[in-house]
Design an enzyme around this catalytic site. Structure first.
Site, mmCIF file in Angstrom:
data_model
loop_
_atom_site.group_PDB
_atom_site.id
_atom_site.type_symbol
_atom_site.label_atom_id
_atom_site.label_comp_id
_atom_site.label_asym_id
_atom_site.label_seq_id
_atom_site.Cartn_x
_atom_site.Cartn_y
_atom_site.Cartn_z
ATOM 1 N N LYS A 79 0.855 -1.190 0.000
ATOM 2 C CA LYS A 79 0.000 0.000 0.000
ATOM 3 C C LYS A 79 0.893 1.243 0.000
ATOM 4 O O LYS A 79 1.954 1.241 0.640
ATOM 5 C CB LYS A 79 -0.850 -0.074 1.268
ATOM 6 C CG LYS A 79 -1.946 0.945 1.436
ATOM 7 C CD LYS A 79 -2.731 0.588 2.714
ATOM 8 C CE LYS A 79 -3.872 1.530 3.006
ATOM 9 N NZ LYS A 79 -4.644 1.124 4.208
ATOM 10 N N SER A 154 -9.528 0.934 3.305
ATOM 11 C CA SER A 154 -8.749 1.774 2.428
ATOM 12 C C SER A 154 -7.666 1.047 1.633
ATOM 13 O O SER A 154 -7.111 1.629 0.715
ATOM 14 C CB SER A 154 -8.085 2.879 3.259
ATOM 15 O OG SER A 154 -7.200 2.300 4.212
ATOM 16 N N SER A 178 -9.427 -1.701 7.360
ATOM 17 C CA SER A 178 -8.937 -1.408 6.009
ATOM 18 C C SER A 178 -8.250 -2.535 5.262
ATOM 19 O O SER A 178 -7.937 -2.375 4.088
ATOM 20 C CB SER A 178 -7.975 -0.230 6.057
ATOM 21 O OG SER A 178 -8.724 0.946 5.969
HETATM 22 N N1 GLN Z 1 -12.950 2.793 7.309
HETATM 23 C C1 GLN Z 1 -12.243 3.105 8.498
HETATM 24 C C2 GLN Z 1 -11.879 4.572 8.517
HETATM 25 O O1 GLN Z 1 -12.180 5.231 7.588
HETATM 26 C C3 GLN Z 1 -11.004 2.240 8.622
HETATM 27 C C4 GLN Z 1 -9.851 2.736 7.862
HETATM 28 C C5 GLN Z 1 -8.602 1.947 8.110
HETATM 29 O O2 GLN Z 1 -8.628 0.859 8.686
HETATM 30 N N2 GLN Z 1 -7.484 2.529 7.726
HETATM 31 O O3 GLN Z 1 -11.298 5.052 9.425
#
Ligand code: GLN
Length: 499
Positions: A79, A154, A178
């Site tokens: 990532k 994400s 994510s």
């Molecule tokens: N969807 C969650 C957020 O927006 C988790 C994001 C993540 O795990 N980086 O914070």
């Protein structure tokens, strides 16, 4: 079978046995990437030359008879919030668009030392804030199982890449889901290890009390192999625990679930979840029973009711302080102004996207006098209560099953307008993060329409090895996910915005 369809285990074994070379595999994976990338948009940077060079180095090492590491020859993608020495690391943000780190994240150096080949940096929601990989400087990533849909987020770029066969393994970061949720949306396996299991050194922080480096793969065995490489003490991250890790791949010798007690989440409220996903949860529970486990219903009243609110208060407060380092001076973009305060404001206003700005502003407010006492303090208390709820369950169960996401992968653009709708989709992943617990998304096959089904298996903190063992038994019954070849015609044939 094409080389790009192999798992990391199969690649490492095949390369060692000289059935094919690391270069063959790397070229096959790069070829797969270039044939699908215009459809998927999963990668921000592709490192073709350095990947081929590394593959050749592995091949010559093996030819000399050198030990090249447990993942020798396996291409992987990280990532784009993992620092990679000499390779631009953008976090999908304009503020870091041209930033190139001078060092590797610990996770990247461990993977490289294990013989894995870094092939690309993948797309994400800006600074890992989001659940759909739509908020990015390069635009949205598409779901390889249905190009009209989001891949989740994400870490959507990493998940789409693994599902489409760009690489057998990818790295993501999981703060509140994510990795688990995009793994679910793309129909692959993804694991958030216990908080403290893997070093966070060199991953760009979103919320340091929750962030965890997390692998994605098409088999539980590959997750275990990756974790074995990644999980070790690291003095450069003080939250990375100094204990001796078990050999995670040994846990996969587990043959059945006799003597295991598995709790299955049953505390649903009306219309909490898409119907297909109830089915997936029930089949996972049936698989556990058929493998000999005792399976009983459980409820998580505090976690489900207060998890999302507690998470967003905690994560946004963390984020507002962590993202303060992007001040126009130390890193990335710089936009001048008449005073220092103007320079900060100009840089940050123009270079952070809307969602990141919203979160920094809310997080900052939450830490001010008054709001701190009314929101941040109580959130910390609820976090402790939630841990007590988990602990009580683990006195009776070895692990429990719950959904990963309450919804099937939705259409691109569908939730962009209303951020709270997207936040609610995190209901089953964020409590696990708040508890520091390990969670694995396990693929449960596809619907008749080819959309992925999955469940989440959760264990006690630092029980990652046992959790992988249980997941591998479930995977053996449910079947391992295959590589997705996107159907370009589907977009035209069915068009529209069906759910
Ligand atoms: N969807 C969650 C957020 O927006 C988790 C994001 C993540 O795990 N980086 O914070």
């Amino acid at each position: 079978m094409e080389l790009y369809e192999l798992t990391a285990r199969e690649i490492a074994d095949g390369v060692k046995a000289k059935k094919f070379s690391a270069e063959d595999v790397t070229r096959a994976c790069l070829g797969r990437l270039s044939s699908l990338e215009t459809d998927l948009n999963a990668c921000i940077t592709v490192m073709e030359d350095s990947a081929v060079a590394k593959a050749r180095a592995i091949d010559s090492g093996l030819a000399r008879g050198d030990e090249m590491g447990p993942l020798a020859g396996a291409p992987y993608i990280a990532k784009d919030n993992f620092c990679s020495r000499g390779v631009r690391t953008t976090c999908s943000s304009r503020i870091l668009e041209n930033w190139t780190p001078t060092y590797d994240a610990s996770a990247i150096s461990y993977m490289n030392d294990a013989g894995a080949i870094l092939m690309a940096k993948s797309n994400l929601d800006e600074f890992a804030m989001g659940s759909s990989t739509e908020n990015s400087i390069i635009g949205p990533t598409k779901n390889p199982r249905d190009l009209r849909r989001v891949p989740g987020g994400s870490s959507g770029g990493s998940a789409a890449a693994v599902a489409a066969g760009y690489c057998p393994v990818a790295l993501g970061s999981d703060t509140g889901g994510s990795v688990r949720q995009p793994a679910a949306f793309c129909g692959i396996q993804g694991m958030k290890p216990s908080y403290g299991e893997v070093s966070r050194y060199g991953i760009v922080a979103y919320a340091s009390s929750l962030d965890q480096v997390s692998p994605l793969a098409r088999s539980v065995e590959d997750l275990a192999m990756a974790l074995e490489v990644l999980a070790r003490p690291d003095p450069r991250d003080t939250t990375c625990d100094a204990y001796d890790r078990p050999k995670f791949t040994d846990a996969l010798l587990l043959q059945d679930l006799k003597g295991k007690r598995i709790g299955v989440f049953a505390g649903f409220e009306a219309e909490m979840m898409d119907a297909e996903l109830y089915g997936a949860l029930t089949s996972a529970a049936d698989h556990c029973k058929s493998a000999g486990a005792v399976v009983e219903p459980i409820d998580l009243p505090i976690a489900v009711k207060y998890g999302v609110a507690t998470y967003y208060v905690t994560a946004l407060a963390d984020a507002s302080s962590q993202l303060a380092c992007y001040d126009g001076i130390r890193y990335g973009a710089h936009i001048d102004g008449p005073t220092l305060a103007d320079m900060y404001a100009n840089t940050r206003t123009a270079s952070f996207g809307e969602e990141v700005r919203r979160r920094i502003i809310l997080g900052t407010a939450l830490l001010t006098e008054g709001y701190y006492q009314n929101y941040y303090g109580p959130a910390l208390k609820v976090r402790t209560k939630m841990s007590a709820e988990f602990d009580e369950l683990f006195s009776r169960f070895d692990a429990y099953l719950l959904p990963t996401s309450p919804s099937m992968p939705y259409m691109l653009g569908m939730k962009e307008e209303d951020p709270t709708r997207m936040y609610l989709g995190d209901v089953f992943t964020v409590p696990i993060s708040l508890g520091g617990l390990p969670g694995i998304n396990i693929s449960m096959g596809l619907t008749a329409d080819g959309l992925p089904l999955s469940v989440q298996l959760v264990g006690q903190r630092y029980d990652d090895a046992r959790l992988l063992g249980i997941a591998s038994v479930i995977e053996r019954i449910a079947g391992r996910p295959g590589v997705a070849t996107p159907d370009r015609d589907k977009t035209l044939r069915r068009g529209g915005n069906g759910a």
